[in-house]
Design a protein around this motif. Sequence first.
Motif, PDB file in Angstrom:
ATOM      1  N   LYS A 149      73.666  39.694 -74.869  1.00 39.56           N
ATOM      2  CA  LYS A 149      75.020  39.445 -75.374  1.00 39.56           C
ATOM      3  C   LYS A 149      76.057  39.695 -74.279  1.00 39.56           C
ATOM      4  CE  LYS A 149      78.340  40.926 -78.900  1.00 39.56           C
ATOM      5  NZ  LYS A 149      78.597  41.873 -80.019  1.00 39.56           N
ATOM      6  N   ARG A 150      75.927  40.835 -73.573  1.00 41.45           N
ATOM      7  CA  ARG A 150      76.886  41.165 -72.529  1.00 41.45           C
ATOM      8  C   ARG A 150      76.793  40.180 -71.367  1.00 41.45           C
ATOM      9  NH1 ARG A 150      81.653  41.865 -71.096  1.00 41.45           N
ATOM     10  NH2 ARG A 150      81.970  42.987 -69.135  1.00 41.45           N
ATOM     11  N   ASN A 198      75.967  37.031 -71.467  1.00 41.17           N
ATOM     12  CA  ASN A 198      76.624  35.786 -71.874  1.00 41.17           C
ATOM     13  C   ASN A 198      78.146  35.946 -71.967  1.00 41.17           C
ATOM     14  OD1 ASN A 198      74.211  34.347 -72.047  1.00 41.17           O
ATOM     15  ND2 ASN A 198      73.849  34.988 -74.155  1.00 41.17           N
ATOM     16  N   GLU A 199      78.580  37.141 -72.395  1.00 39.87           N
ATOM     17  CA  GLU A 199      80.029  37.414 -72.440  1.00 39.87           C
ATOM     18  C   GLU A 199      80.631  37.323 -71.043  1.00 39.87           C
ATOM     19  OE1 GLU A 199      80.300  40.514 -76.266  1.00 39.87           O
ATOM     20  OE2 GLU A 199      80.342  41.252 -74.190  1.00 39.87           O
ATOM     21  N   GLU A 251      68.768  42.673 -76.657  1.00 40.15           N
ATOM     22  CA  GLU A 251      69.764  41.808 -77.303  1.00 40.15           C
ATOM     23  C   GLU A 251      71.171  42.167 -76.840  1.00 40.15           C
ATOM     24  OE1 GLU A 251      69.110  42.154 -81.488  1.00 40.15           O
ATOM     25  OE2 GLU A 251      67.597  40.556 -81.525  1.00 40.15           O
TER      26      GLU A 251
END
Length: 358
Positions: A13-14, A16-17, A9
């Motif tokens: 998240k990273r 997509n960032e 996860e």
Amino acid sequence: MDARIVKLEGIEKRYNEISEEMTQDHVVSNIKLFTKLSKEQATLKGAYDAYQQLKKLNSEIADAKEMMNDDDEEMRELAKAQFDEASAALTELDEHIYKLLLPRDPEDSYDCLVEIRGAVGGDEANIFAGDLFRMYSYYAETLGFKVDVTQSSESEAGGFAMIGFTIKGTDAYRHFKFESGGHRVQRVPKTETQGRVQTSIATVLVLPDVEDEDVEIPDSDLEIETHRASGAGGQHINKTDSAVRIVHKPTGITVNCQDGRSQISNRETALKIIKARVYNYYKEQKAKEAGAIRKSLVGSGERSEKIRTYNYPQNRVTDHRIGLTINQLDRIVEGKLNDIVDALLENEEKEILLNEQL
């Protein structure tokens, strides 16, 4: 929650960032920052894609379980087949994800600096140094990497007494880091009239092209001087002081660059190389002080550190570190290094798995 899922996860998240950051004007206009983010995202892509597949398979398994309670027998059979297929794929994916999440060498994603020298064997060693440069250039090309020569000293007989170059691309250091050490060649030199096989040695040194934040070198530690280029390749010989020599005073490490188009380009290259060498020097010192917990397959570039033999009469290559022998030297020297590199990476993975289990 499963620690593995927490890691995945975080990676998602990273990832997509970074995708979002790379659309921002201030990032798009900053080539260095954009490239850095691109490389970071590339290192996350394998785990990111695997997590998307994991979620897809879990969803398919959940749907199949629900369908297996259907009143229709044919529907239940279809659901069972879907369940079995997704479960088998999940088992295989789990093993793949486990390996993806193993501790990774933080330097793997860096570009790398490579230096090849003819070491033992006179002209034949220099010719072989040229053959190695050609081999690495072809291999880099198959990977989509870019090769730029930064310094060279050509040999009159052919090849190079020394050639330095950078290799740029995603995970460049990961693919070339095992090449450091002594490379031994056994063949009949072109100048040999009696047909006798000669043994010569060329040395290879591969360093990660470290970021500025990885190594801090005070200006007071550097002695920088300019001089006129000499020898083959010096564009401004006897005209301008375009060559640059930098000495790192605490270690005595010296770098000389003269093949660039200007003093500025030679200075930039010399600073890049000196940072990589100083970083590597202190890394090795730290490893020695720590007692070198495990023997790394990443060599130091010393000629006494024989890592591989290229036997031309028998069309054979042997990597002595892992006992690998391939009877396809003709393919290897044309840049088909995948079998050797993959075997070395697999060995590294096994060592990491072993250490994780201890």
